[in-house]
Design a protein around this motif. Structure first.
Motif, PDB file in Angstrom:
ATOM      1  N   HIS A 105       0.844  -1.195   0.000  1.00 30.52           N
ATOM      2  CA  HIS A 105       0.000   0.000   0.000  1.00 30.52           C
ATOM      3  C   HIS A 105       0.880   1.246   0.000  1.00 30.52           C
ATOM      4  O   HIS A 105       1.975   1.246   0.588  1.00 30.52           O
ATOM      5  N   ASN A 106       0.397   2.302  -0.635  1.00 30.04           N
ATOM      6  CA  ASN A 106       1.044   3.605  -0.541  1.00 30.04           C
ATOM      7  C   ASN A 106       0.965   4.051   0.917  1.00 30.04           C
ATOM      8  O   ASN A 106      -0.121   4.261   1.455  1.00 30.04           O
ATOM      9  N   HIS A 107       2.113   4.186   1.563  1.00 31.77           N
ATOM     10  CA  HIS A 107       2.117   4.524   2.987  1.00 31.77           C
ATOM     11  C   HIS A 107       1.474   5.884   3.247  1.00 31.77           C
ATOM     12  O   HIS A 107       0.799   6.080   4.268  1.00 31.77           O
ATOM     13  N   PRO A 139      -3.011   5.079   1.970  1.00 30.14           N
ATOM     14  CA  PRO A 139      -3.173   3.628   1.849  1.00 30.14           C
ATOM     15  C   PRO A 139      -4.311   3.166   0.950  1.00 30.14           C
ATOM     16  O   PRO A 139      -4.353   1.986   0.594  1.00 30.14           O
ATOM     17  N   ARG A 173      -3.245   0.930  -3.583  1.00 35.19           N
ATOM     18  CA  ARG A 173      -2.664  -0.357  -3.212  1.00 35.19           C
ATOM     19  C   ARG A 173      -2.271  -1.161  -4.447  1.00 35.19           C
ATOM     20  O   ARG A 173      -2.615  -0.804  -5.585  1.00 35.19           O
ATOM     21  N   TRP A 207      -2.157  -0.918  11.141  1.00 29.73           N
ATOM     22  CA  TRP A 207      -2.011   0.362  10.451  1.00 29.73           C
ATOM     23  C   TRP A 207      -3.361   1.009  10.156  1.00 29.73           C
ATOM     24  O   TRP A 207      -3.479   1.888   9.302  1.00 29.73           O
ATOM     25  N   LEU A 259      -6.029  -0.484   8.849  1.00 27.83           N
ATOM     26  CA  LEU A 259      -6.652  -1.025   7.645  1.00 27.83           C
ATOM     27  C   LEU A 259      -7.399  -2.307   7.983  1.00 27.83           C
ATOM     28  O   LEU A 259      -7.181  -2.910   9.034  1.00 27.83           O
ATOM     29  N   ASP A 267      -9.476  -3.341   2.638  1.00 22.93           N
ATOM     30  CA  ASP A 267      -8.194  -2.908   2.076  1.00 22.93           C
ATOM     31  C   ASP A 267      -7.374  -4.072   1.533  1.00 22.93           C
ATOM     32  O   ASP A 267      -6.270  -3.867   1.022  1.00 22.93           O
ATOM     33  N   LEU A 309       3.838   0.686   2.535  1.00 28.53           N
ATOM     34  CA  LEU A 309       3.496  -0.188   3.650  1.00 28.53           C
ATOM     35  C   LEU A 309       3.466  -1.616   3.120  1.00 28.53           C
ATOM     36  O   LEU A 309       2.687  -1.930   2.216  1.00 28.53           O
TER      37      LEU A 309
END
Length: 261
Positions: free
Chosen positions: A66-68, A71, A74, A157, A159, A163, A204
């Motif tokens: 995932h894009n930190h 999120p 993904r 996190w 999620l 997700d 992430l």
């Protein structure tokens, strides 16, 4: 190289094969041992590489990205395969997000085939194949399912199930027969094989080392994995992952523009 290796902890030294190229051990960030069946998550920054090593030749690692920073963006399996005209991933391939950006790229790989299609082992399938082995009875030798392990890591996190995407199964090979049925090739794995994931974004990463869902072994015996991360930089203009196909070049451009601040 030998002098640098001598300064590393034993785990990091073991995780760097002698034939490896492009690995400056002075830039090692951290190293960790992921036991078979267990799960892990963390943030890999843009310009870092994570090496995963199949220690005993029995590993499967289901991975989510995932894009930190955001999120909701993904890893997208269909776009990853479609853009690169392939049904499996190996060196030179990248993992696309659902925004057309490159989350990470496979900079080096001695395995040659990683399964993007079969998903993670779920609890019902695990119990049907291997029986029940809970923590109260078996402690750290309990059976852990890949899907549930990934959900545990995502929950750390903020999620959840919504997700989840289809994970990438590192070290595992599943091929289709003439009727389209997928079959697991257990002989594909070898002790000491490694794959290097170079991160082109702040990502992430959630990992589960539970068995592959199609693994025909009647015994729950997932293998351990070694993790080593280091500063590597991102893909240059002549990088094989960028040059694999025109779609990948556009994906890297999209990613680089995202980081123009």
């Amino acid at each position: 190289m030998s002098e640098l290796l001598a300064t590393l902890p034993p785990l990091a030294r073991a995780a760097v094969p002698a034939h490896s190229t492009g690995f400056d051990t002075a830039l090692v960030l951290w190293e960790e041992d992921l036991p078979g069946g267990c799960h892990w998550s963390g943030v890999l920054r843009r310009g870092s590489t994570l090496r995963l090593v199949d220690v005993e030749g029995r590993a499967n690692v289901s991975a989510l990205f995932h894009n930190h920073e955001r999120p909701v963006e993904r890893y997208n399996m269909p776009d990853t395969l479609k853009a690169q005209h392939t049904a499996h991933l190996a060196a030179g391939c990248v993992c696309y997000s659902d925004m057309g950006r490159v989350l990470c790229s496979i900079a080096e790989d001695t395995c040659g085939w990683h399964d993007p299609l079969c998903g993670a082992l779920d609890a019902a399938t695990m119990q049907s194949k291997y029986g029940s082995a809970d923590y109260q009875t078996h402690r750290n030798a309990m059976h852990r399912a890949g899907r549930e392990g990934l959900l545990v890591e995502l929950s750390k996190w903020g999620l959840g199930r919504g997700d989840m995407a289809t994970p990438l199964n590192l070290f595992s090979k599943a091929v289709a027969d003439g009727d389209g049925r997928l079959h697991f090739e257990a002989g594909h794995r070898r002790a000491g094989q490694h794959v290097d994931l170079r991160f082109e974004m702040d990502v992430l990463v959630a990992l589960s080392a539970a068995p592959h869902p199609l693994d025909p072994s009647p015994r729950y015996a997932p293998g351990p994995v070694k993790l080593v991360a280091w500063h590597s930089g991102t893909a240059g203009a002549d990088d094989p992952c960028r040059l694999r196909c025109p779609e990948n070049d556009r994906g890297f451009v999209n990613t680089e523009r995202y980081f123009l601040r």
